[in-house]
Design an enzyme around this catalytic site. Structure first.
Site, short mmCIF file in Angstrom:
data_model
loop_
_atom_site.label_atom_id
_atom_site.label_comp_id
_atom_site.label_asym_id
_atom_site.label_seq_id
_atom_site.Cartn_x
_atom_site.Cartn_y
_atom_site.Cartn_z
N CYS A 230 0.95 -1.02 0.01
CA CYS A 230 0.06 -0.02 -0.03
C CYS A 230 0.77 1.09 0.04
O CYS A 230 1.86 1.22 0.66
CB CYS A 230 -1.03 -0.09 1.16
SG CYS A 230 -1.96 1.62 1.47
N HIS B 12 -9.10 -3.42 -2.33
CA HIS B 12 -8.04 -2.87 -1.67
C HIS B 12 -8.61 -1.23 -1.31
O HIS B 12 -8.57 -0.58 -0.46
CB HIS B 12 -6.56 -2.95 -1.95
CG HIS B 12 -5.70 -2.04 -1.45
ND1 HIS B 12 -4.38 -2.63 -0.96
CD2 HIS B 12 -5.31 -0.95 -1.18
CE1 HIS B 12 -3.87 -1.88 -0.46
NE2 HIS B 12 -4.23 -0.55 -0.59
N GLU B 13 -8.93 -0.86 -2.44
CA GLU B 13 -9.26 0.66 -2.67
C GLU B 13 -10.72 0.98 -1.78
O GLU B 13 -10.82 2.01 -1.24
CB GLU B 13 -9.47 1.22 -4.18
CG GLU B 13 -8.06 0.88 -4.70
CD GLU B 13 -7.04 1.59 -4.21
OE1 GLU B 13 -6.99 2.47 -3.30
OE2 GLU B 13 -5.78 0.91 -4.22
N HIS C 128 -10.15 1.22 1.82
CA HIS C 128 -9.60 2.63 2.02
C HIS C 128 -10.74 3.70 2.32
O HIS C 128 -10.64 4.32 3.16
CB HIS C 128 -8.79 3.29 0.98
CG HIS C 128 -7.20 2.88 1.07
ND1 HIS C 128 -6.42 3.06 2.05
CD2 HIS C 128 -6.32 2.27 0.20
CE1 HIS C 128 -5.23 2.58 1.80
NE2 HIS C 128 -5.14 2.21 0.71
ZN ZN Z 1 -3.63 1.27 -0.17
#
Ligand code: ZN
Length: 214
Positions: free
Chosen positions: A126, A168-169, A172
């Site tokens: 990341c 993953h995004e 966030h």
């Molecule tokens: Zn990330």
């Protein structure tokens, strides 16, 4: 939601961020902005500012370089992310990880849910956690719903590496970092990962470091 005056401070902050031009500074783990759920985007930025912000995310992601970037990573608490992966990897890696090229995409208010029970575990990293990688088991297929930069509805199934990127995004935007889902014993410096764990799959790492795989 709210009146235009409620939105002014956020738009002003984005204007300030963009004023310098070029790639934006990426926020590192430890900053609370990475731990708060981001606000749904509903026009807080006027169309011209929105377009400039998305362009700045693209420039920042490419400069890093990375394959995805979420607005909170540049300190903006809106549910906006960009993804793009030219996937410059050897054939055996492409096959094992499903790392196929992913064109540039803008995801506004994305949400994803697993499509099936299959899980896939690989090292990931990341931009907000520089220097390290760890193995994360994630859904191998996800259904993503979102809007694109033109406000058009997206409803797509992602598999392979693109499925990992969108999970993953989206995490966030919910204040979740990949480390929250990682196998702690897999944590490797970028150097160790490059020298020891560049194999297409993390099986050797799992045996040597002592962590489970799905
Ligand atoms: Zn990330």
């Amino acid at each position: 939601m709210g009146t235009p005056s409620d939105h002014a401070p956020l738009a002003e902050r984005v204007e300030e961020l963009l004023a310098a031009g070029g790639p934006l500074a990426i926020v590192a783990a430890g900053d609370p902005v990475l731990r708060r759920p981001a606000e749904p985007y509903d026009g807080q930025l006027d169309p011209a500012l929105f377009a400039r912000f998305v362009e700045a995310l693209r420039v920042t992601m490419r400069a890093a370089p990375g394959v995805g970037l979420a607005a909170p990573q540049v300190g903006v608490e809106l549910r906006i992310a960009v993804i793009e992966d030219p996937a410059p990897v050897p054939e055996e890696v492409r096959l094992a990880r499903g790392r196929v090229p992913q064109p540039f995409r803008v995801l506004v208010n994305p949400s994803c849910e697993p499509a099936g029970d299959a899980r896939a575990a690989f090292f990931e990293g990341c931009l907000s956690v520089p220097g390290y990688q760890a193995v994360v088991a994630r859904a191998a297929r996800v259904r993503l719903t979102a809007r694109d930069e033109h406000g058009r509805a997206l409803d797509e199934v992602f598999t392979g590496w693109p499925a990992r990127i969108v999970q993953h995004e989206t995490d966030h935007l919910d204040g979740v970092l990949y480390l929250d889902r990682a196998e702690p014993r897999s944590l490797s410096s970028n150097q160790a990962a490059a020298e020891r764990w560049a194999q297409p799959t993390p099986e050797a790492a799992a045996r040597a470091l002592g962590f489970p795989l799905p």
